[in-house]
Design a protein around this motif. Sequence first.
Motif, PDB file in Angstrom:
ATOM      1  N   ARG A 112      -2.141  22.311 -14.084  1.00  0.00           N
ATOM      2  CA  ARG A 112      -0.671  22.302 -14.345  1.00  0.00           C
ATOM      3  C   ARG A 112      -0.581  22.697 -15.827  1.00  0.00           C
ATOM      4  NH1 ARG A 112       1.170  17.162 -10.836  1.00  0.00           N
ATOM      5  NH2 ARG A 112      -0.084  17.652  -9.066  1.00  0.00           N
ATOM      6  N   GLU A 114       1.236  21.730 -18.544  1.00  0.00           N
ATOM      7  CA  GLU A 114       2.143  20.638 -19.089  1.00  0.00           C
ATOM      8  C   GLU A 114       1.681  20.603 -20.542  1.00  0.00           C
ATOM      9  OE1 GLU A 114       2.883  17.232 -16.481  1.00  0.00           O
ATOM     10  OE2 GLU A 114       0.735  17.565 -15.625  1.00  0.00           O
ATOM     11  N   GLY A 119      -4.503  11.428 -21.245  1.00  0.00           N
ATOM     12  CA  GLY A 119      -4.539  11.018 -19.812  1.00  0.00           C
ATOM     13  C   GLY A 119      -3.431  12.464 -19.199  1.00  0.00           C
ATOM     14  N   ARG A 120      -3.198  13.540 -19.950  1.00  0.00           N
ATOM     15  CA  ARG A 120      -2.402  14.433 -19.318  1.00  0.00           C
ATOM     16  C   ARG A 120      -3.096  15.827 -19.771  1.00  0.00           C
ATOM     17  NH1 ARG A 120       2.150  14.633 -16.436  1.00  0.00           N
ATOM     18  NH2 ARG A 120       2.625  12.611 -17.352  1.00  0.00           N
ATOM     19  N   LEU A 121      -3.921  16.455 -18.980  1.00  0.00           N
ATOM     20  CA  LEU A 121      -4.422  17.732 -19.152  1.00  0.00           C
ATOM     21  C   LEU A 121      -3.944  19.030 -18.653  1.00  0.00           C
ATOM     22  CD1 LEU A 121      -7.159  17.347 -20.815  1.00  0.00           C
ATOM     23  CD2 LEU A 121      -6.453  15.245 -19.957  1.00  0.00           C
ATOM     24  N   GLN A 126      -8.941  15.614  -9.387  1.00  0.00           N
ATOM     25  CA  GLN A 126      -8.355  14.528  -8.675  1.00  0.00           C
ATOM     26  C   GLN A 126      -9.215  14.405  -7.575  1.00  0.00           C
ATOM     27  OE1 GLN A 126      -4.584  15.966  -6.633  1.00  0.00           O
ATOM     28  NE2 GLN A 126      -3.585  15.350  -8.142  1.00  0.00           N
ATOM     29  N   ARG A 256       8.859  10.705  -6.252  1.00  0.00           N
ATOM     30  CA  ARG A 256       7.658  11.527  -6.215  1.00  0.00           C
ATOM     31  C   ARG A 256       8.339  13.195  -6.526  1.00  0.00           C
ATOM     32  NH1 ARG A 256       4.394  10.591  -7.744  1.00  0.00           N
ATOM     33  NH2 ARG A 256       2.954  12.001  -6.728  1.00  0.00           N
ATOM     34  N   ALA A 278       0.664   6.622 -14.116  1.00  0.00           N
ATOM     35  CA  ALA A 278       0.092   6.733 -12.512  1.00  0.00           C
ATOM     36  C   ALA A 278      -1.167   7.015 -12.570  1.00  0.00           C
ATOM     37  CB  ALA A 278       1.235   7.685 -11.688  1.00  0.00           C
ATOM     38  N   VAL A 279      -2.037   6.205 -11.729  1.00  0.00           N
ATOM     39  CA  VAL A 279      -3.355   6.524 -11.701  1.00  0.00           C
ATOM     40  C   VAL A 279      -3.579   7.286 -10.579  1.00  0.00           C
ATOM     41  CG1 VAL A 279      -5.670   5.474 -11.580  1.00  0.00           C
ATOM     42  CG2 VAL A 279      -3.876   4.421 -12.886  1.00  0.00           C
ATOM     43  N   GLY A 305      -5.822  10.632 -10.235  1.00  0.00           N
ATOM     44  CA  GLY A 305      -6.290  11.476 -11.323  1.00  0.00           C
ATOM     45  C   GLY A 305      -7.722  10.889 -11.981  1.00  0.00           C
ATOM     46  N   ARG A 308      -7.727   9.832 -15.892  1.00  0.00           N
ATOM     47  CA  ARG A 308      -6.808   8.408 -16.031  1.00  0.00           C
ATOM     48  C   ARG A 308      -7.764   7.180 -15.604  1.00  0.00           C
ATOM     49  NH1 ARG A 308      -0.777  10.021 -14.623  1.00  0.00           N
ATOM     50  NH2 ARG A 308      -0.680  12.005 -15.902  1.00  0.00           N
TER      51      ARG A 308
HETATM   52  P1  ATP Z   1       3.115  12.142 -13.663  1.00  0.00           P
HETATM   53  O1  ATP Z   1       4.245  11.522 -13.531  1.00  0.00           O
HETATM   54  O2  ATP Z   1       2.010  11.440 -14.710  1.00  0.00           O
HETATM   55  O3  ATP Z   1       3.221  13.716 -14.036  1.00  0.00           O
HETATM   56  P2  ATP Z   1       2.523  13.081 -10.850  1.00  0.00           P
HETATM   57  O4  ATP Z   1       3.717  12.574 -10.115  1.00  0.00           O
HETATM   58  O5  ATP Z   1       2.812  14.605 -11.386  1.00  0.00           O
HETATM   59  O6  ATP Z   1       2.141  12.444 -12.366  1.00  0.00           O
HETATM   60  P3  ATP Z   1       0.817  13.762  -8.962  1.00  0.00           P
HETATM   61  O7  ATP Z   1       1.190  15.236  -8.655  1.00  0.00           O
HETATM   62  O8  ATP Z   1       1.351  12.716  -7.861  1.00  0.00           O
HETATM   63  O9  ATP Z   1       1.166  13.362 -10.216  1.00  0.00           O
HETATM   64  O10 ATP Z   1      -0.745  13.748  -8.947  1.00  0.00           O
HETATM   65  C1  ATP Z   1      -1.545  12.438  -8.478  1.00  0.00           C
HETATM   66  C2  ATP Z   1      -2.284  11.880  -9.839  1.00  0.00           C
HETATM   67  O11 ATP Z   1      -2.881  13.084 -10.441  1.00  0.00           O
HETATM   68  C3  ATP Z   1      -1.294  11.426 -10.964  1.00  0.00           C
HETATM   69  O12 ATP Z   1      -1.177  10.036 -10.603  1.00  0.00           O
HETATM   70  C4  ATP Z   1      -2.045  11.347 -11.894  1.00  0.00           C
HETATM   71  O13 ATP Z   1      -3.220  10.310 -11.862  1.00  0.00           O
HETATM   72  C5  ATP Z   1      -3.130  12.521 -11.984  1.00  0.00           C
HETATM   73  N1  ATP Z   1      -2.402  13.907 -12.604  1.00  0.00           N
HETATM   74  C6  ATP Z   1      -1.228  14.497 -12.475  1.00  0.00           C
HETATM   75  N2  ATP Z   1      -1.031  15.358 -13.336  1.00  0.00           N
HETATM   76  C7  ATP Z   1      -2.127  15.325 -14.273  1.00  0.00           C
HETATM   77  C8  ATP Z   1      -2.209  15.966 -15.378  1.00  0.00           C
HETATM   78  N3  ATP Z   1      -1.664  16.975 -16.033  1.00  0.00           N
HETATM   79  N4  ATP Z   1      -3.289  15.391 -16.177  1.00  0.00           N
HETATM   80  C9  ATP Z   1      -3.972  14.376 -15.599  1.00  0.00           C
HETATM   81  N5  ATP Z   1      -3.687  13.831 -14.617  1.00  0.00           N
HETATM   82  C10 ATP Z   1      -2.786  14.237 -13.641  1.00  0.00           C
END
Ligand code: ATP
Length: 424
Positions: A112, A114, A119-121, A126, A256, A278-279, A305, A308
């Motif tokens: 993604r 972002e 914790g956000r890559l 997953q 969500r 969110a883990v 994730g 995380r």
């Molecule tokens: P966030 O609100 O943190 O952006 P999300 O709702 O986009 O999370 P989901 O699409 O539900 O996340 O993905 C499930 C899990 O994958 C998340 O709970 C998180 O632990 C992990 N995750 C999602 N995006 C990322 C990211 N860019 N980097 C690392 N982990 C991620």
Amino acid sequence: MKIQALKGFKDILPAESGVWQRIEQTARDVFHRFGFAEIRVPILEKTDLFVRSIGEATDIVEKEMYTFIDRNGVSLSLRPEGTAPVLRAFIEHSLHTLQPVQRLYTIGPMFRHERPQKGRLRQFHQLSVEVLGADHPRLDAEVMAMAWMLLTELGLTVRLEINSLGCPACRPDFKAALENFLADRAGSLCEDCERRRLTNPLRVLDCKSSHCRAQYQTAPAITDYLCPGCADHFAAVEQGLDLLGIPATRNKFMVRGLDYYTRTTFELVTDQLGAQSAVGAGGRYDGLVAQLDGPKLPGIGFGMGMERLALLLTEQVGASAPAGADLYIAALGPAALERGFQMAHVLRGQGVRVSMEHDGKSLKSQMKQAGRLAARYALILGDEELASGQAVLRNMGAGTQDSLALGDNLHDWAAGLVARIAES
Ligand code: ATP
Ligand code: MG
């Protein structure tokens, strides 16, 4: 200029990979106990798959996907999540004809675009879990209990938050009420929410801006709008969690980021990772398989994730010890180096983690290397010892050492050594 990794793409170095292996092994172990089987699916899919499943007006599809046109002019995307590819494979191979209820998991990278943070890559990993073909509320509870068991076995403490998003029968009423609520506040919301208000109003509820959040405290709650079927389902899910002793709290703001959810949604959250709270997260998606032109079957799943989880593990439990070695062979002199080379091979074949170097450095330098590797034992072997049929076995932890007879048969000798170092 030196080539470096892309922004948001991270190397997982040997010092960290032990934590990753622990997560992955524990996950596989727990998932197998719950009857799940692994499915491995491609990383690249047609863009359409994600547009049709995740939804056009979602953050993921609007601005986070890695999309490109391939040499044949087809739009492809790196998968941003695991559910869509697994469902595509489930439909393509008619897996439901083999087994009416499929319990599947997959582990791997997601992409993604972002803003990278702790914790956000941009490439993250997953654990992705799906159950297809059953809609009993106890299944929802069971899936959450499985996620809970995994986290517990890893030694992690998190919170489980749940909500229900209703179904196509009851959600429109809620959506209308929310739209009215938001219309009254037009002009006082953040830029994103002003846009979402018109394109995808539910999404405003999990806005990260504190100004918006404060206003939404009085927003209508979806759980007040559930139809009798959805209300019963939600009550039974809560009862199921209760039966298993899994503590869950309701969070009426959890909507969500993917359009496909129906009824139960849940998140596993922590306060220890800043904004990346969110883990794991997931929910039920009863219309999705049919929406992708598959059979009319319900489903539920979650994604966890791994970055995380790894951060939390390091924070809450501490990093694990280095991989180490059972035995370091310190060989001195050409004949000893040759014999040590064979010994290492035979011992490795018998399950021992052996380390040795081939260049015959000084004993001091070799013992230093044994220390760096945190080897449990060192076998010290010189040409003279070899000639007299003896070596020295040093217990590195205790600091004690014994002489060790070498014998004629390498395999028998190795088996004796294996038994000896297994004792302690
Ligand atoms: P966030 O609100 O943190 O952006 P999300 O709702 O986009 O999370 P989901 O699409 O539900 O996340 O993905 C499930 C899990 O994958 C998340 O709970 C998180 O632990 C992990 N995750 C999602 N995006 C990322 C990211 N860019 N980097 C690392 N982990 C991620
Ligand atoms: Mg996100």
